[in-house]
Each structure stands twice: as C-alpha cells, then as structure tokens.
Design a protein around this motif. Structure first.
Motif, mmCIF file in Angstrom:
data_model
loop_
_atom_site.group_PDB
_atom_site.id
_atom_site.type_symbol
_atom_site.label_atom_id
_atom_site.label_comp_id
_atom_site.label_asym_id
_atom_site.label_seq_id
_atom_site.Cartn_x
_atom_site.Cartn_y
_atom_site.Cartn_z
ATOM 1 N N ASP A 59 0.862 -1.170 0.000
ATOM 2 C CA ASP A 59 0.000 0.000 0.000
ATOM 3 C C ASP A 59 0.905 1.227 0.000
ATOM 4 N N SER A 60 0.765 2.077 -0.997
ATOM 5 C CA SER A 60 1.589 3.280 -1.092
ATOM 6 C C SER A 60 1.227 4.303 -0.027
ATOM 7 N N GLY A 61 0.060 4.165 0.572
ATOM 8 C CA GLY A 61 -0.376 5.115 1.587
ATOM 9 C C GLY A 61 -1.061 6.348 1.026
ATOM 10 N N VAL A 62 -1.036 6.516 -0.286
ATOM 11 C CA VAL A 62 -1.655 7.683 -0.909
ATOM 12 C C VAL A 62 -3.154 7.440 -1.053
ATOM 13 N N ARG A 63 -3.942 8.343 -0.501
ATOM 14 C CA ARG A 63 -5.393 8.250 -0.585
ATOM 15 C C ARG A 63 -5.927 9.361 -1.492
ATOM 16 N N PRO A 64 -7.148 9.200 -2.010
ATOM 17 C CA PRO A 64 -7.713 10.240 -2.879
ATOM 18 C C PRO A 64 -7.853 11.563 -2.124
ATOM 19 N N PHE A 129 -9.082 27.838 5.395
ATOM 20 C CA PHE A 129 -9.074 26.457 5.861
ATOM 21 C C PHE A 129 -8.745 25.517 4.712
ATOM 22 N N ALA A 130 -8.296 24.306 5.053
ATOM 23 C CA ALA A 130 -8.095 23.219 4.102
ATOM 24 C C ALA A 130 -8.326 21.920 4.868
ATOM 25 N N VAL A 131 -8.540 20.837 4.144
ATOM 26 C CA VAL A 131 -8.874 19.550 4.768
ATOM 27 C C VAL A 131 -8.008 18.456 4.158
ATOM 28 N N LYS A 132 -7.647 17.507 4.998
ATOM 29 C CA LYS A 132 -6.864 16.357 4.559
ATOM 30 C C LYS A 132 -7.536 15.096 5.086
ATOM 31 N N ALA A 133 -7.629 14.072 4.258
ATOM 32 C CA ALA A 133 -8.231 12.794 4.656
ATOM 33 C C ALA A 133 -7.143 11.844 5.157
ATOM 34 N N PHE A 134 -7.490 11.070 6.164
ATOM 35 C CA PHE A 134 -6.602 10.055 6.719
ATOM 36 C C PHE A 134 -7.385 8.753 6.842
ATOM 37 N N THR A 135 -6.677 7.636 6.790
ATOM 38 C CA THR A 135 -7.287 6.342 7.072
ATOM 39 C C THR A 135 -6.560 5.720 8.251
ATOM 40 N N GLN A 140 -2.996 8.665 3.804
ATOM 41 C CA GLN A 140 -3.445 10.050 3.848
ATOM 42 C C GLN A 140 -3.474 10.654 2.455
ATOM 43 N N SER A 141 -4.328 11.652 2.315
ATOM 44 C CA SER A 141 -4.438 12.372 1.049
ATOM 45 C C SER A 141 -3.528 13.595 1.099
ATOM 46 N N ARG A 142 -3.433 14.277 -0.030
ATOM 47 C CA ARG A 142 -2.771 15.580 -0.019
ATOM 48 C C ARG A 142 -3.748 16.584 0.570
#
Length: 152
Positions: A59-64, A129-135, A140-142
């Motif tokens: 898993d590269s760890g990169v999320r959408p 503001f900005a938002v980042k997604a994590f699992t 995590q996303s950019r």
C-alpha cells in the motif's frame, strides 16, 4: 501462482509467445505470492517450471484527495461551516481541518469523522481552511484546495 512454496501451482493465465509482461490484479495487500512460468509447445510438450519469483503487493499510503470544499458563513450566530466530498466511506476514514496562520502556513486545527465542520468565528474575515483525509491504516491524502471564509 501460489501463496506457499508447499502448495501446488495454480494456472492464472495462458500467455502469447510474444507477451513479455503480466499483471496479476487478483491479489491482496500484505500476502506473499510466488510466480513461475512453464512453456508448452503446440504438441503439448511442457517444460519444467522456471525458477519462482516472490512478490508482495504493498500500500503506497496515498489516498484520494478531499474535493469540492465549500465554506459558508452565518452572520447571525457568527459561525462558519466547511463541507466537502470524499469518495471513500467507512469508519476507517477521518479528516483533519487545517487553518492558515498569519505566515501562510497551514496548521492542524481540528479532527472529525464527518464531512462537515462548524465553528464560531467572530470578526475574522478571510480566515483560510483546508482539509486532509486520513485512514486508520496510515494512509493520507494531499491537502485540499484552500477555502476562504467570505467577508461579512
């Protein structure tokens, strides 16, 4: 292919003589797979199996990325609400809200499992503001596009 060197070989596909690559898409992350080839001629004569190679999908760890971030301001109660869209669902996805400081740096501000966030903002036109997604598995996303709080 097989998942243990003690298992029998399972036929995945028949390749053309001109084919020099194969991609196995029916794999699970973290599982070790062993692969080998064997040649068969038009008369049905078979070679021995080639020396096996091992591979483990990772898993590269990169999320959408978070998309369509919107910010609205309620001047009656001096609150601002962020909302966004995200393609992955489930309890293993959470979001971190970032807020830009006076030097233009985005710093972690809050965490939520929702696709919305609300907070009080009194006399703070132009907050960003900005938002980042994590699992929960470490992905995590950019950082999303910046969203600016509209002036009153």
């Amino acid at each position: 292919r097989k998942t243990s060197m003690d298992d029998p070989w399972l036929v995945l596909d028949t390749l053309l003589a001109t084919q020099s690559a194969y991609t196995d898409t029916l794999v699970h992350q973290g599982t070790m797979y062993y692969y080998s080839l064997r040649a068969v001629d038009f008369s049905g004569n078979e070679s021995g199996f080639a020396h096996p190679v091992a591979a483990r999908p990772y898993d590269s760890g990169v999320r959408p990325p978070v998309e369509h971030i919107r910010v609205t301001r309620n001047t009656e109660d001096e609150t601002v609400q962020l909302s966004w869209e995200y393609p992955l669902e489930g309890e293993d996805v959470f979001f971190v809200i970032y807020r830009q400081n006076e030097r233009g740096q985005f710093l972690q501000h809050q965490r939520t499992y929702q696709r919305t966030y609300e907070e009080s903002l009194s006399n703070e036109d132009g907050a960003v503001f900005a938002v980042k997604a994590f699992t929960t598995d470490g992905g995590q996303s950019r950082l999303s596009e910046a969203a600016v709080v509209p002036d009153r």
